[in-house]
Design a protein around this motif. Sequence first.
Motif, PDB file in Angstrom:
ATOM      1  N   THR A  94       0.842  -1.211   0.000  1.00 28.83           N
ATOM      2  CA  THR A  94       0.000   0.000   0.000  1.00 28.83           C
ATOM      3  C   THR A  94       0.874   1.256   0.000  1.00 28.83           C
ATOM      4  O   THR A  94       0.586   2.235  -0.694  1.00 28.83           O
ATOM      5  CB  THR A  94      -0.935   0.004   1.229  1.00 28.83           C
ATOM      6  OG1 THR A  94      -1.588  -1.261   1.312  1.00 28.83           O
ATOM      7  CG2 THR A  94      -1.985   1.092   1.119  1.00 28.83           C
ATOM      8  N   THR A 121       2.163   4.565  -3.182  1.00 27.65           N
ATOM      9  CA  THR A 121       2.105   6.028  -3.025  1.00 27.65           C
ATOM     10  C   THR A 121       3.202   6.738  -3.824  1.00 27.65           C
ATOM     11  O   THR A 121       2.987   7.830  -4.344  1.00 27.65           O
ATOM     12  CB  THR A 121       2.235   6.433  -1.543  1.00 27.65           C
ATOM     13  OG1 THR A 121       3.489   5.963  -1.029  1.00 27.65           O
ATOM     14  CG2 THR A 121       1.094   5.876  -0.715  1.00 27.65           C
ATOM     15  N   THR A 158      -8.719  -1.518  -5.785  1.00 27.10           N
ATOM     16  CA  THR A 158      -8.645  -2.473  -4.667  1.00 27.10           C
ATOM     17  C   THR A 158      -9.728  -3.536  -4.820  1.00 27.10           C
ATOM     18  O   THR A 158     -10.629  -3.401  -5.640  1.00 27.10           O
ATOM     19  CB  THR A 158      -8.841  -1.756  -3.307  1.00 27.10           C
ATOM     20  OG1 THR A 158     -10.183  -1.261  -3.259  1.00 27.10           O
ATOM     21  CG2 THR A 158      -7.879  -0.602  -3.140  1.00 27.10           C
ATOM     22  N   ASP A 217      -7.568   2.725   2.508  1.00 26.95           N
ATOM     23  CA  ASP A 217      -6.338   3.219   1.880  1.00 26.95           C
ATOM     24  C   ASP A 217      -6.459   4.684   1.476  1.00 26.95           C
ATOM     25  O   ASP A 217      -5.486   5.448   1.579  1.00 26.95           O
ATOM     26  CB  ASP A 217      -5.979   2.364   0.658  1.00 26.95           C
ATOM     27  CG  ASP A 217      -5.599   0.938   1.042  1.00 26.95           C
ATOM     28  OD1 ASP A 217      -5.457   0.687   2.255  1.00 26.95           O
ATOM     29  OD2 ASP A 217      -5.458   0.094   0.141  1.00 26.95           O
ATOM     30  N   THR A 256      -6.079   6.672   4.761  1.00 26.06           N
ATOM     31  CA  THR A 256      -4.708   6.643   5.314  1.00 26.06           C
ATOM     32  C   THR A 256      -3.735   7.377   4.400  1.00 26.06           C
ATOM     33  O   THR A 256      -3.022   8.305   4.818  1.00 26.06           O
ATOM     34  CB  THR A 256      -4.244   5.186   5.494  1.00 26.06           C
ATOM     35  OG1 THR A 256      -5.227   4.486   6.245  1.00 26.06           O
ATOM     36  CG2 THR A 256      -2.920   5.129   6.228  1.00 26.06           C
ATOM     37  N   MET A 257      -3.699   6.972   3.143  1.00 23.46           N
ATOM     38  CA  MET A 257      -2.729   7.560   2.211  1.00 23.46           C
ATOM     39  C   MET A 257      -3.158   8.958   1.754  1.00 23.46           C
ATOM     40  O   MET A 257      -2.325   9.747   1.305  1.00 23.46           O
ATOM     41  CB  MET A 257      -2.526   6.652   0.999  1.00 23.46           C
ATOM     42  CG  MET A 257      -2.031   5.266   1.387  1.00 23.46           C
ATOM     43  SD  MET A 257      -0.509   5.356   2.391  1.00 23.46           S
ATOM     44  CE  MET A 257      -0.574   3.809   3.276  1.00 23.46           C
ATOM     45  N   TYR A 299      -9.338   6.239  -5.383  1.00 21.80           N
ATOM     46  CA  TYR A 299      -9.342   4.837  -4.951  1.00 21.80           C
ATOM     47  C   TYR A 299     -10.714   4.243  -5.253  1.00 21.80           C
ATOM     48  O   TYR A 299     -11.739   4.878  -4.984  1.00 21.80           O
ATOM     49  CB  TYR A 299      -9.060   4.740  -3.449  1.00 21.80           C
ATOM     50  CG  TYR A 299      -7.600   4.913  -3.089  1.00 21.80           C
ATOM     51  CD1 TYR A 299      -6.782   3.801  -2.859  1.00 21.80           C
ATOM     52  CD2 TYR A 299      -7.028   6.180  -2.984  1.00 21.80           C
ATOM     53  CE1 TYR A 299      -5.437   3.956  -2.534  1.00 21.80           C
ATOM     54  CE2 TYR A 299      -5.677   6.341  -2.664  1.00 21.80           C
ATOM     55  CZ  TYR A 299      -4.897   5.224  -2.441  1.00 21.80           C
ATOM     56  OH  TYR A 299      -3.561   5.375  -2.129  1.00 21.80           O
ATOM     57  N   ASP A 329      -4.189  -3.200  -7.058  1.00 23.49           N
ATOM     58  CA  ASP A 329      -3.738  -3.950  -5.877  1.00 23.49           C
ATOM     59  C   ASP A 329      -4.351  -5.351  -5.962  1.00 23.49           C
ATOM     60  O   ASP A 329      -5.455  -5.510  -6.472  1.00 23.49           O
ATOM     61  CB  ASP A 329      -4.211  -3.233  -4.612  1.00 23.49           C
ATOM     62  CG  ASP A 329      -3.519  -3.764  -3.372  1.00 23.49           C
ATOM     63  OD1 ASP A 329      -2.573  -4.573  -3.511  1.00 23.49           O
ATOM     64  OD2 ASP A 329      -3.921  -3.381  -2.256  1.00 23.49           O
TER      65      ASP A 329
END
Length: 906
Positions: A111, A115, A132, A141, A144-145, A178, A211
């Motif tokens: 993950t 980035t 994903t 994700d 978080t990212m 995403y 992913d």
Amino acid sequence: MVNFGGLARKLFGSANERRVRSYKSSVEAVNALEDQMKALSDTELAAKTAEFRQQLAAGKTLDDLLVPAFAVVREASRRVLGMRPFDVQLTGAMILNDGSIAEMKTGEGKTLVATLSVYLNALAGKGIHVVTVNDYLASRDAATMGRLYGFLGLSTGVIVHGISDDERRAAYACDITYATNNELGFDYLRDNMKFDRGQMVQRGHNYAIVDEVDSILVDEARTPLIISGPLDDRSDLYTTIDAFIPLLSEEDYEIDEKQRAANFSEVGTEKLENLLRQAGLLKGESLYDVENVAIVHHINNALKAHKLFTRDKDYIVRNDEIVIIDEFTGRMMPGRRYSEGQHQALEAKEKVKIQPENQTLSSITFQNYFRMYDKLAGMTGTASTEAEEFGNIYGLEVVEVPTNLPIQRIDEDDEVYRTFEEKFKAIIEEIKAAHERDQPVLVGTTSIEKSELLATMLRQSGFEHFHVLNARYHEQEAYIVSQAGVPGAVTIATNMAGRGTDIQLGGNLDMRLERDLEGMEPGPERDAKEAVIRDEIKVLKQRALAAGGLYVIATERHESRRIDNQLRGRSGRQGDPGRSKFYLSLQDDLMRIFGTDRMDGMLQKLGLKEGEAIVHPWINKALERAQKKVEARNFDIRKNLLKYDDVTNDQRKVIFEQRIELMDADAAGLEEIVADMRNDVIEVMVAKHIPERAYAEQWDAAGLKTDVERLLNLNLPIQEWVTEEGIGEEDIRERITTAADKAAADRHERFGAEVMNYVQRSVVLQTLDNLWREHIVNLDHLRSVVGFRGYAQRDPLQEYKSEAFELFQALLVNLREAVTAQMMRVELVRDASPPQPPQTMEPHHIDATTGDDEFAGGNASGLQVAPDDRDPTNPETWGRVGRNEACPCGSGKKYKHCHGAFEQEA
């Protein structure tokens, strides 16, 4: 004999090692900038994004910026996320940037790897899609990212099931989006059913990083994405036919589990003919008469539903619905339905409400969707076994990235028992032994049924300390999997449920903090509790390490080696110790279908007693060979599906590009398109009835007059014209064209340019869509029968290509004729209520992802409003109105024949 290949590998390294080494200088260059980046303030570091964009605008390429951009992301990641990408992660990111697949073991931080490449490519401002396997991972994700991207001045969006078109459009407009593969594919299909360019949500296909690329581009690529609409209700027919199957005996049908096929024997066919005759469903004498094609199709589906589809393995029954289970992940797939009546056959079998059959409105395979991207890359822990497929179909090279720390997991040889019962007893004893020594255990099963059977047997043996994780409980799967590394924990998981969530020894700290500190306000009390949790996890991790790390026990071999490798890979992350072992029996599906029938007798002769297992590396090799056979067969299925879909895809591209041109065309351009269609129709019509070099007495004046009335709505004295002396084909064509152009111009004058522009766009797009849907159905029917051409020594694929082309040519002819006929007849219905701006027309269809019915027409808000809350005099209060509902204005007409639509004169 000298092995020159082995010698060369020793001297120069394998092709993979050479590829990995080629990134070494770039990694060292990123490392050389680390101190320089650390010296920058947060503001200076964030300002690098604008600086890079200026350099791109000045003519630099993304490859020119790779080293400084990666250095910026590494430093930003350290500051924002508390994670500094390792050198192997930089290598993985460079592989992604090159448009290849980075194979990195579980726990190596894929993950975070993404980035670096995402940031670099997002600088161009064309949009990056990170794909994903489920909505949870997309949201997690992105959240978080997104903090990292936000720090560097880039916007992040997320597409999950159930959000509105406006929210989707905003998410796609972000620098980074995403989303799951299903949402991306369905958005593409839905966009190409829209009637206004402004309503489309996607903005192109620039660069995608997938992913779990093997799961999405291989496992799920066997089934195309389909958006469909309902046909007539035929639930009585399904129920009647379903009742016949239990009346049959084994001699009446043949089952081929390898090919997932079921057929009736001659005896069975006779029985069915009698049953159908009694039910009044048989036409003619034989079941295989042409009039009974549909009945044969439904009977075959009913047989498959009873004999090939297993409840709690292939599907579950939930809330009076059949919900498909993904064979690879064990997840439920709500909203997904088997096509061509198979789902209805299962509903009849399980006595649940039978939903109407659907007609395909639009479809695409994942192969063709993802090949639209200008650049495609992927990452996973297991891709090398499918490297040939990735290369052949997607043009993607698989590069194995070495682990950051050496793998310490011990992979033991398989244990093979004679029966299920013996195998499960051995597994239960092994689970109890591991639990007693405080070792965390992850047990992998291939179906819900088997996970629940094992759970029941564990309870019966007096063992209660375990979690069951399968498609029934996937809402909690991320948390359960995240804590599977706690000492003594026993987690039973279906296949790869919870994939994408790290199993960390001692438990996943982030997940614990999120759950245990939920709702607590920041302050001393929260800080103290967080410190306690951190200390507790440190202690638990040491206990788990002392017990030998995570122990993965697999209850069966899967058809694909990748799925087995994925399960094994959950243990031994980041250099942790671990252990894995597979328990098999001769009654397992893989052993039964692909193993040898003689093995059971041979083992008994060798003196294998009940409860004893055979353990030998040869067994592993034999199983691997069987798995390779299955993988090769599945690859052939996907390759064959793609060969046929490529034909459809070429035509799909033409149609979708045509739609966009029509939506983008201004009033003058649209008028020209319609006029060109009209002129083509006239030319073909005249050529048909007045052949070249034919004498006047051979002309079909009556037929031409009929066609002119049918297609142009004009009553012209054609029979008088043809009697005029010296008149030719050109003169007649010119007179018809002049009369048609005048009639069209009169309509424009009567209704006004703005209204006619809307009407023309709507007519052309709706006609194109209707014909395209019929064309898809025709191609499906063609494909189902074209295989029989092989018996006549003709290549089915070439036959399909040839006939599909002819069908497409016919579609274009029908389009021109249908649009011309409608535009020469269209009349607008005037209503007493105040004029409203034209409503955008939407196709009426059921979304394949949700099963939700999407209404056409209606207010732009798209909201449904209760009838009592609608003001008949104010259409803005009506919300979304179904096209077949009574019009809220009170006229008594259907909505489609009143507000928001136009009517054609007969």
